[in-house]
Design a protein around this motif. Structure first.
Motif, PDB file in Angstrom:
ATOM      1  N   SER A 195       0.818  -1.194   0.000  1.00 38.23           N
ATOM      2  CA  SER A 195       0.000   0.000   0.000  1.00 38.23           C
ATOM      3  C   SER A 195       0.857   1.252   0.000  1.00 38.23           C
ATOM      4  O   SER A 195       2.039   1.221   0.337  1.00 38.23           O
ATOM      5  N   MET A 196       0.246   2.349  -0.363  1.00 42.98           N
ATOM      6  CA  MET A 196       0.920   3.632  -0.339  1.00 42.98           C
ATOM      7  C   MET A 196       1.451   3.930   1.057  1.00 42.98           C
ATOM      8  O   MET A 196       2.570   4.406   1.216  1.00 42.98           O
ATOM      9  N   THR A 197       0.674   3.625   2.070  1.00 39.14           N
ATOM     10  CA  THR A 197       1.087   3.919   3.440  1.00 39.14           C
ATOM     11  C   THR A 197       2.346   3.163   3.813  1.00 39.14           C
ATOM     12  O   THR A 197       3.263   3.739   4.402  1.00 39.14           O
ATOM     13  N   ARG A 198       2.423   1.907   3.450  1.00 36.31           N
ATOM     14  CA  ARG A 198       3.620   1.127   3.793  1.00 36.31           C
ATOM     15  C   ARG A 198       4.852   1.706   3.101  1.00 36.31           C
ATOM     16  O   ARG A 198       5.907   1.847   3.716  1.00 36.31           O
ATOM     17  N   LEU A 204       9.794   6.348  -2.056  1.00 36.99           N
ATOM     18  CA  LEU A 204       9.040   7.552  -2.385  1.00 36.99           C
ATOM     19  C   LEU A 204       8.363   7.418  -3.748  1.00 36.99           C
ATOM     20  O   LEU A 204       7.163   7.694  -3.894  1.00 36.99           O
ATOM     21  N   GLU A 205       9.115   6.964  -4.714  1.00 33.30           N
ATOM     22  CA  GLU A 205       8.576   6.777  -6.066  1.00 33.30           C
ATOM     23  C   GLU A 205       7.432   5.772  -6.062  1.00 33.30           C
ATOM     24  O   GLU A 205       6.387   5.998  -6.672  1.00 33.30           O
ATOM     25  N   GLN A 206       7.617   4.665  -5.346  1.00 34.14           N
ATOM     26  CA  GLN A 206       6.575   3.637  -5.303  1.00 34.14           C
ATOM     27  C   GLN A 206       5.350   4.118  -4.538  1.00 34.14           C
ATOM     28  O   GLN A 206       4.217   3.828  -4.918  1.00 34.14           O
ATOM     29  N   ARG A 229       3.458   6.405  -6.846  1.00 36.25           N
ATOM     30  CA  ARG A 229       2.830   5.615  -7.908  1.00 36.25           C
ATOM     31  C   ARG A 229       1.573   4.926  -7.377  1.00 36.25           C
ATOM     32  O   ARG A 229       0.518   4.964  -8.012  1.00 36.25           O
ATOM     33  N   SER A 230       1.684   4.331  -6.202  1.00 37.47           N
ATOM     34  CA  SER A 230       0.523   3.646  -5.605  1.00 37.47           C
ATOM     35  C   SER A 230      -0.611   4.628  -5.328  1.00 37.47           C
ATOM     36  O   SER A 230      -1.777   4.332  -5.583  1.00 37.47           O
ATOM     37  N   SER A 231      -0.265   5.787  -4.817  1.00 44.68           N
ATOM     38  CA  SER A 231      -1.271   6.799  -4.517  1.00 44.68           C
ATOM     39  C   SER A 231      -1.956   7.292  -5.788  1.00 44.68           C
ATOM     40  O   SER A 231      -3.184   7.431  -5.827  1.00 44.68           O
ATOM     41  N   HIS A 232      -1.181   7.532  -6.820  1.00 46.68           N
ATOM     42  CA  HIS A 232      -1.763   8.017  -8.078  1.00 46.68           C
ATOM     43  C   HIS A 232      -2.644   6.952  -8.721  1.00 46.68           C
ATOM     44  O   HIS A 232      -3.695   7.278  -9.288  1.00 46.68           O
ATOM     45  N   GLU A 233      -2.240   5.679  -8.620  1.00 46.82           N
ATOM     46  CA  GLU A 233      -3.056   4.602  -9.186  1.00 46.82           C
ATOM     47  C   GLU A 233      -4.384   4.474  -8.446  1.00 46.82           C
ATOM     48  O   GLU A 233      -5.415   4.225  -9.047  1.00 46.82           O
ATOM     49  N   GLU A 234      -4.331   4.643  -7.140  1.00 45.95           N
ATOM     50  CA  GLU A 234      -5.539   4.446  -6.343  1.00 45.95           C
ATOM     51  C   GLU A 234      -6.469   5.656  -6.345  1.00 45.95           C
ATOM     52  O   GLU A 234      -7.685   5.515  -6.358  1.00 45.95           O
ATOM     53  N   TYR A 235      -5.900   6.881  -6.331  1.00 44.48           N
ATOM     54  CA  TYR A 235      -6.720   8.072  -6.154  1.00 44.48           C
ATOM     55  C   TYR A 235      -6.690   9.037  -7.327  1.00 44.48           C
ATOM     56  O   TYR A 235      -7.352  10.073  -7.277  1.00 44.48           O
ATOM     57  N   GLY A 236      -5.912   8.757  -8.343  1.00 43.76           N
ATOM     58  CA  GLY A 236      -5.770   9.691  -9.447  1.00 43.76           C
ATOM     59  C   GLY A 236      -4.613  10.645  -9.192  1.00 43.76           C
ATOM     60  O   GLY A 236      -4.098  10.742  -8.081  1.00 43.76           O
ATOM     61  N   GLU A 237      -4.207  11.345 -10.228  1.00 49.52           N
ATOM     62  CA  GLU A 237      -3.003  12.177 -10.165  1.00 49.52           C
ATOM     63  C   GLU A 237      -3.103  13.283  -9.105  1.00 49.52           C
ATOM     64  O   GLU A 237      -2.270  13.381  -8.207  1.00 49.52           O
ATOM     65  N   GLU A 238      -4.117  14.112  -9.205  1.00 48.34           N
ATOM     66  CA  GLU A 238      -4.206  15.287  -8.333  1.00 48.34           C
ATOM     67  C   GLU A 238      -4.524  14.909  -6.880  1.00 48.34           C
ATOM     68  O   GLU A 238      -3.818  15.312  -5.954  1.00 48.34           O
ATOM     69  N   LEU A 264      13.686   4.497  16.066  1.00 49.67           N
ATOM     70  CA  LEU A 264      13.091   4.241  14.751  1.00 49.67           C
ATOM     71  C   LEU A 264      13.706   2.997  14.116  1.00 49.67           C
ATOM     72  O   LEU A 264      13.008   2.214  13.480  1.00 49.67           O
ATOM     73  N   ARG A 265      14.989   2.844  14.271  1.00 51.49           N
ATOM     74  CA  ARG A 265      15.673   1.688  13.689  1.00 51.49           C
ATOM     75  C   ARG A 265      15.072   0.402  14.238  1.00 51.49           C
ATOM     76  O   ARG A 265      14.802  -0.539  13.482  1.00 51.49           O
ATOM     77  N   LEU A 266      14.845   0.346  15.543  1.00 53.67           N
ATOM     78  CA  LEU A 266      14.254  -0.848  16.153  1.00 53.67           C
ATOM     79  C   LEU A 266      12.854  -1.131  15.626  1.00 53.67           C
ATOM     80  O   LEU A 266      12.474  -2.275  15.412  1.00 53.67           O
ATOM     81  N   ARG A 267      12.102  -0.082  15.415  1.00 56.05           N
ATOM     82  CA  ARG A 267      10.713  -0.249  15.004  1.00 56.05           C
ATOM     83  C   ARG A 267      10.553  -0.513  13.500  1.00 56.05           C
ATOM     84  O   ARG A 267       9.694  -1.287  13.094  1.00 56.05           O
ATOM     85  N   TYR A 268      11.371   0.135  12.661  1.00 53.30           N
ATOM     86  CA  TYR A 268      11.101   0.114  11.219  1.00 53.30           C
ATOM     87  C   TYR A 268      12.141  -0.586  10.352  1.00 53.30           C
ATOM     88  O   TYR A 268      11.860  -0.905   9.208  1.00 53.30           O
ATOM     89  N   GLN A 269      13.326  -0.824  10.854  1.00 55.28           N
ATOM     90  CA  GLN A 269      14.379  -1.375  10.002  1.00 55.28           C
ATOM     91  C   GLN A 269      13.977  -2.708   9.375  1.00 55.28           C
ATOM     92  O   GLN A 269      14.091  -2.884   8.167  1.00 55.28           O
ATOM     93  N   ALA A 270      13.499  -3.636  10.167  1.00 56.14           N
ATOM     94  CA  ALA A 270      13.104  -4.943   9.636  1.00 56.14           C
ATOM     95  C   ALA A 270      11.909  -4.832   8.691  1.00 56.14           C
ATOM     96  O   ALA A 270      11.854  -5.484   7.652  1.00 56.14           O
ATOM     97  N   ARG A 271      10.950  -3.972   9.030  1.00 55.26           N
ATOM     98  CA  ARG A 271       9.755  -3.792   8.190  1.00 55.26           C
ATOM     99  C   ARG A 271      10.092  -3.214   6.818  1.00 55.26           C
ATOM    100  O   ARG A 271       9.346  -3.401   5.868  1.00 55.26           O
ATOM    101  N   CYS A 272      11.171  -2.467   6.741  1.00 56.61           N
ATOM    102  CA  CYS A 272      11.493  -1.743   5.502  1.00 56.61           C
ATOM    103  C   CYS A 272      12.653  -2.371   4.744  1.00 56.61           C
ATOM    104  O   CYS A 272      13.279  -1.715   3.906  1.00 56.61           O
ATOM    105  N   LYS A 273      12.917  -3.648   4.968  1.00 57.91           N
ATOM    106  CA  LYS A 273      13.995  -4.325   4.243  1.00 57.91           C
ATOM    107  C   LYS A 273      13.550  -4.836   2.881  1.00 57.91           C
ATOM    108  O   LYS A 273      14.372  -5.200   2.071  1.00 57.91           O
ATOM    109  N   PHE A 274      12.260  -4.852   2.615  1.00 52.14           N
ATOM    110  CA  PHE A 274      11.764  -5.361   1.334  1.00 52.14           C
ATOM    111  C   PHE A 274      12.114  -4.390   0.212  1.00 52.14           C
ATOM    112  O   PHE A 274      12.399  -3.232   0.429  1.00 52.14           O
ATOM    113  N   GLU A 275      12.107  -4.904  -0.997  1.00 53.76           N
ATOM    114  CA  GLU A 275      12.391  -4.075  -2.177  1.00 53.76           C
ATOM    115  C   GLU A 275      11.093  -3.465  -2.696  1.00 53.76           C
ATOM    116  O   GLU A 275      10.124  -4.173  -2.914  1.00 53.76           O
ATOM    117  N   PRO A 276      11.074  -2.162  -2.875  1.00 53.84           N
ATOM    118  CA  PRO A 276       9.846  -1.519  -3.372  1.00 53.84           C
ATOM    119  C   PRO A 276       9.594  -1.834  -4.842  1.00 53.84           C
ATOM    120  O   PRO A 276      10.447  -2.194  -5.560  1.00 53.84           O
TER     121      PRO A 276
END
Length: 125
Positions: free
Chosen positions: A29-32, A68-70, A73-82, A113-125
Motif C-alpha cells: 500500500s501507499m502507506t507502507r 518515495l517513487e513507489q 505511484r501507488s497513490s496516483h493509481e488508487e486516487y488519481g493524479e491530483e 526508529l531503527r528498532l521499530r522500522y528497520q526490519a519492516r522496511c527491508k523489502f524491495e519496493p
C-alpha cells in the motif's frame, strides 16, 4: 447439525488460508511505502548530523527515493493524479511528524526508529 459444523469448519479454513494472501496485498500500500520512505529520510538526517557517515546517508537516500517513487505511484493509481498527490503529501507529513515525536525531535534517539522500522522496511519496493 453435523452439516452446519462442517460448513463452519470449511468457512474457518477458507478464512485462515486466505489471510496471508490479503496481508500481502495490504503490504503493497501507499502507506507502507510512505512509512519506509520517511524512515529512510529520518536515517539520512541522523547520518548527516553525525557528519562522518556520508556513505551510509547516500544508501538511505537511494532507498528513500525508491520507496518515495513507489508510494507516489501507488497513490496516483488508487486516487488519481491530483488527489493522489494531495493524499500522499498529507500521509508523508503525518508519518514524519509521528516519527519526529518518537525520537523526541533528537536524532541521537534514532535507534528508536531503527528498532521499530528497520526490519519492516527491508523489502524491495
Amino acid at each position: 447439525m453435523p452439516r452446519q459444523i462442517a460448513l463452519c469448519l470449511y468457512c474457518l479454513i477458507l478464512a485462515l488460508t486466505t489471510l496471508p494472501f490479503w496481508s500481502l496485498i495490504a503490504e503493497e500500500s501507499m502507506t507502507r511505502y510512505t512509512i519506509c520512505a520517511v524512515y529512510h529520510r529520518m536515517m539520512v538526517g541522523a547520518m548527516r548530523q553525525k557528519g562522518n557517515l556520508g556513505a551510509l546517508a547516500d544508501v538511505h537516500m537511494e532507498r528513500m527515493n525508491l520507496f518515495l517513487e513507489q508510494a507516489k505511484r501507488s497513490s496516483h493509481e488508487e486516487y488519481g493524479e491530483e488527489l493522489g498527490e494531495e493524499i500522499f503529501s498529507d500521509e508523508w507529513a503525518a508519518i514524519q511528524s509521528d516519527m519526529t515525536d518518537q525520537i523526541n525531535r533528537n536524532y541521537n534517539n534514532i535507534s528508536r526508529l531503527r528498532l521499530r522500522y528497520q526490519a519492516r522496511c527491508k523489502f524491495e519496493p
